[in-house]
Write an enzyme that holds these catalytic residues in place. Structure first.
Site, PDB file in Angstrom:
ATOM      1  N   ARG A  13     -53.971  26.624  10.673  1.00 31.14           N
ATOM      2  CA  ARG A  13     -55.361  26.246  10.428  1.00 31.14           C
ATOM      3  C   ARG A  13     -55.965  25.594  11.665  1.00 31.14           C
ATOM      4  O   ARG A  13     -55.278  24.888  12.424  1.00 31.14           O
ATOM      5  CB  ARG A  13     -55.467  25.280   9.246  1.00 31.14           C
ATOM      6  CG  ARG A  13     -56.917  25.036   8.827  1.00 31.14           C
ATOM      7  CD  ARG A  13     -57.050  23.983   7.742  1.00 31.14           C
ATOM      8  NE  ARG A  13     -58.464  23.726   7.469  1.00 31.14           N
ATOM      9  CZ  ARG A  13     -58.929  22.611   6.927  1.00 31.14           C
ATOM     10  NH1 ARG A  13     -58.099  21.629   6.596  1.00 31.14           N
ATOM     11  NH2 ARG A  13     -60.221  22.446   6.718  1.00 31.14           N
ATOM     12  N   HIS A  14     -57.257  25.798  11.848  1.00 34.84           N
ATOM     13  CA  HIS A  14     -57.979  25.224  12.984  1.00 34.84           C
ATOM     14  C   HIS A  14     -57.992  23.698  12.937  1.00 34.84           C
ATOM     15  O   HIS A  14     -57.730  23.072  11.904  1.00 34.84           O
ATOM     16  CB  HIS A  14     -59.427  25.732  13.000  1.00 34.84           C
ATOM     17  CG  HIS A  14     -60.194  25.340  11.773  1.00 34.84           C
ATOM     18  ND1 HIS A  14     -60.747  24.091  11.604  1.00 34.84           N
ATOM     19  CD2 HIS A  14     -60.494  26.034  10.650  1.00 34.84           C
ATOM     20  CE1 HIS A  14     -61.352  24.030  10.439  1.00 34.84           C
ATOM     21  NE2 HIS A  14     -61.213  25.200   9.833  1.00 34.84           N
ATOM     22  N   GLN A  16     -59.806  19.786  13.515  1.00 35.08           N
ATOM     23  CA  GLN A  16     -60.868  19.061  12.814  1.00 35.08           C
ATOM     24  C   GLN A  16     -62.256  19.416  13.332  1.00 35.08           C
ATOM     25  O   GLN A  16     -62.464  19.594  14.532  1.00 35.08           O
ATOM     26  CB  GLN A  16     -60.632  17.560  13.002  1.00 35.08           C
ATOM     27  CG  GLN A  16     -61.639  16.653  12.327  1.00 35.08           C
ATOM     28  CD  GLN A  16     -61.557  15.244  12.883  1.00 35.08           C
ATOM     29  OE1 GLN A  16     -62.224  14.876  13.841  1.00 35.08           O
ATOM     30  NE2 GLN A  16     -60.688  14.435  12.283  1.00 35.08           N
ATOM     31  N   ALA A  18     -66.658  18.351  12.587  1.00 37.96           N
ATOM     32  CA  ALA A  18     -67.521  17.307  12.029  1.00 37.96           C
ATOM     33  C   ALA A  18     -67.762  17.551  10.539  1.00 37.96           C
ATOM     34  O   ALA A  18     -67.835  16.606   9.743  1.00 37.96           O
ATOM     35  CB  ALA A  18     -68.839  17.254  12.790  1.00 37.96           C
ATOM     36  N   TRP A  19     -67.880  18.808  10.139  1.00 38.10           N
ATOM     37  CA  TRP A  19     -68.115  19.107   8.724  1.00 38.10           C
ATOM     38  C   TRP A  19     -66.876  18.824   7.877  1.00 38.10           C
ATOM     39  O   TRP A  19     -67.006  18.493   6.704  1.00 38.10           O
ATOM     40  CB  TRP A  19     -68.573  20.562   8.559  1.00 38.10           C
ATOM     41  CG  TRP A  19     -70.035  20.737   8.839  1.00 38.10           C
ATOM     42  CD1 TRP A  19     -70.861  19.891   9.527  1.00 38.10           C
ATOM     43  CD2 TRP A  19     -70.857  21.842   8.424  1.00 38.10           C
ATOM     44  NE1 TRP A  19     -72.141  20.400   9.583  1.00 38.10           N
ATOM     45  CE2 TRP A  19     -72.162  21.596   8.921  1.00 38.10           C
ATOM     46  CE3 TRP A  19     -70.616  23.009   7.711  1.00 38.10           C
ATOM     47  CZ2 TRP A  19     -73.226  22.473   8.698  1.00 38.10           C
ATOM     48  CZ3 TRP A  19     -71.673  23.897   7.500  1.00 38.10           C
ATOM     49  CH2 TRP A  19     -72.955  23.629   7.979  1.00 38.10           C
ATOM     50  N   ASN A  20     -65.696  18.944   8.454  1.00 36.07           N
ATOM     51  CA  ASN A  20     -64.502  18.507   7.729  1.00 36.07           C
ATOM     52  C   ASN A  20     -64.614  17.026   7.392  1.00 36.07           C
ATOM     53  O   ASN A  20     -64.333  16.604   6.266  1.00 36.07           O
ATOM     54  CB  ASN A  20     -63.243  18.722   8.577  1.00 36.07           C
ATOM     55  CG  ASN A  20     -62.830  20.165   8.731  1.00 36.07           C
ATOM     56  OD1 ASN A  20     -62.244  20.536   9.737  1.00 36.07           O
ATOM     57  ND2 ASN A  20     -63.107  21.007   7.743  1.00 36.07           N
ATOM     58  N   ARG A  63     -64.264  27.475  15.814  1.00 36.63           N
ATOM     59  CA  ARG A  63     -63.234  26.473  15.535  1.00 36.63           C
ATOM     60  C   ARG A  63     -61.837  27.077  15.591  1.00 36.63           C
ATOM     61  O   ARG A  63     -60.888  26.403  16.009  1.00 36.63           O
ATOM     62  CB  ARG A  63     -63.499  25.778  14.202  1.00 36.63           C
ATOM     63  CG  ARG A  63     -63.603  26.673  12.975  1.00 36.63           C
ATOM     64  CD  ARG A  63     -64.146  25.837  11.817  1.00 36.63           C
ATOM     65  NE  ARG A  63     -64.184  26.514  10.526  1.00 36.63           N
ATOM     66  CZ  ARG A  63     -65.204  27.262  10.096  1.00 36.63           C
ATOM     67  NH1 ARG A  63     -66.254  27.458  10.894  1.00 36.63           N
ATOM     68  NH2 ARG A  63     -65.173  27.807   8.895  1.00 36.63           N
ATOM     69  N   GLU A  87     -63.205  32.371   7.492  1.00 33.97           N
ATOM     70  CA  GLU A  87     -63.129  31.664   6.216  1.00 33.97           C
ATOM     71  C   GLU A  87     -63.944  32.416   5.165  1.00 33.97           C
ATOM     72  O   GLU A  87     -64.788  33.258   5.486  1.00 33.97           O
ATOM     73  CB  GLU A  87     -63.647  30.233   6.395  1.00 33.97           C
ATOM     74  CG  GLU A  87     -63.547  29.349   5.160  1.00 33.97           C
ATOM     75  CD  GLU A  87     -62.134  29.213   4.630  1.00 33.97           C
ATOM     76  OE1 GLU A  87     -61.624  30.208   4.060  1.00 33.97           O
ATOM     77  OE2 GLU A  87     -61.560  28.113   4.749  1.00 33.97           O
ATOM     78  N   HIS A 155     -58.261  29.812   8.797  1.00 33.32           N
ATOM     79  CA  HIS A 155     -58.947  28.785   8.016  1.00 33.32           C
ATOM     80  C   HIS A 155     -58.183  28.539   6.718  1.00 33.32           C
ATOM     81  O   HIS A 155     -57.483  29.426   6.222  1.00 33.32           O
ATOM     82  CB  HIS A 155     -60.368  29.249   7.721  1.00 33.32           C
ATOM     83  CG  HIS A 155     -61.104  29.711   8.936  1.00 33.32           C
ATOM     84  ND1 HIS A 155     -61.924  28.892   9.672  1.00 33.32           N
ATOM     85  CD2 HIS A 155     -61.126  30.921   9.570  1.00 33.32           C
ATOM     86  CE1 HIS A 155     -62.418  29.576  10.698  1.00 33.32           C
ATOM     87  NE2 HIS A 155     -61.948  30.805  10.657  1.00 33.32           N
TER      88      HIS A 155
END
Length: 214
Positions: A13-14, A16, A18-20, A63, A87, A155
Site C-alpha cells: 500500500r502507498h 500516508q 493528507a486525506w488519510n 501516491r 483504488e 491501494h
C-alpha cells in the site's frame, strides 16, 4: 507448502496522504504523499529491496507512483504503471470524510459496513475492482522466473479485493482480510494448491514458517 519454483507477490500500500490523516475517502482522486508518506515509502523500500524483487508494477495514481519510485531508486528495476491498479472509484463519496458519508448516504454506508455489495457513491462494486486489478497482477506474475518476486504498489481496497480474488475467497468474506496500513504490505506465495496468504499488513521482512503449518 510451497510449490517447486513457487513465485511470490508483495502487495504494497502507498504511503500516508493528507486525506488519510483527515479520514477522507480518496478513491481515484489523485492525492500526493505527505512528507511522512515519502519517508514511510523510503523505509519500506529498503526492506523490500532485501527480498530481491524481480519486477515492480504500480497504480498510476501519484501516491502509488511515488511509493513505487522509492523501491525503483534502490533496486534500479523498471516499473509498469497500470490504471487498473487504482483504488476503487467511489463516485460522490470521494473527498468526503467517513462522518460526512454516513450523514449524507446513511443507508448506503450502513449496507457497505455490513458487507453488502454497494456502489459507493454510484461507483464500483468491490468485485469490479478485483475484475480489473487481479488480471494485471496475474499477467505480471506469469513473466516472473521460477521463485521470482513481484511487488505491486497499490491501494488498500484494491489490495484487499485482489487478495480475495487470487485466494479464491467468496466476495462476502473479503472484508475479513482486514485493512492494510500505509506502506505496509501483504505477501502471497504460490503453493501446490494455488496462492496462499503468507503475510498480511506486515511492516517488516517476512519470516519463514517454522513448525507444523507448512
Amino acid at each position: 507448502m510451497s510449490a517447486p519454483g513457487g513465485r511470490r507477490i508483495v502487495l504494497w500500500r502507498h504511503g500516508q496522504t493528507a486525506w488519510n490523516l483527515e479520514s477522507r475517502f480518496q478513491g481515484t482522486t489523485d492525492i500526493e504523499l505527505t512528507e511522512v508518506g515519502v519517508a514511510q515509502a523510503r523505509r519500506a523500500a529498503g526492506l523490500l529491496a532485501r527480498l530481491g524483487p524481480d519486477a515492480v508494477v504500480s497504480s498510476d495514481l501519484r501516491r502509488a507512483r511515488a511509493t513505487a519510485a522509492e523501491l525503483v531508486a534502490v533496486t534500479g528495476l523498471p516499473v509498469s504503471y497500470e490504471a487498473a491498479l487504482r483504488e476503487s472509484f467511489a463516485g460522490d463519496w470521494q473527498g468526503l470524510t467517513h462522518a460526512e458519508i454516513e450523514e449524507r448516504f446513511g443507508e448506503q454506508y450502513a449496507a457497505w459496513k455490513r458487507g453488502e455489495p454497494v456502489r459507493r457513491g454510484g461507483g464500483e462494486l468491490e468485485t469490479e475492482v478485483a475484475d480489473r486489478a487481479a488480471p494485471v497482477v496475474e499477467r505480471a506474475v506469469e513473466k516472473l522466473p521460477p521463485g521470482g518476486l513481484l511487488v505491486v504498489a497499490s491501494h488498500g481496497g484494491t489490495i484487499r479485493t485482489t487478495i480475495g480474488r487470487l485466494l479464491g475467497l467468496a466476495p462476502e468474506s473479503w472484508e475479513a482480510l482486514g485493512s492494510v496500513s500505509n506502506c505496509c504490505w501483504s505477501v502471497l506465495g504460490e503453493g501446490v494448491r494455488g496462492w496462499r496468504l503468507l503475510e498480511h499488513n506486515a511492516g517488516s521482512l517476512p519470516e519463514p514458517v517454522i513448525g507444523d503449518d507448512v
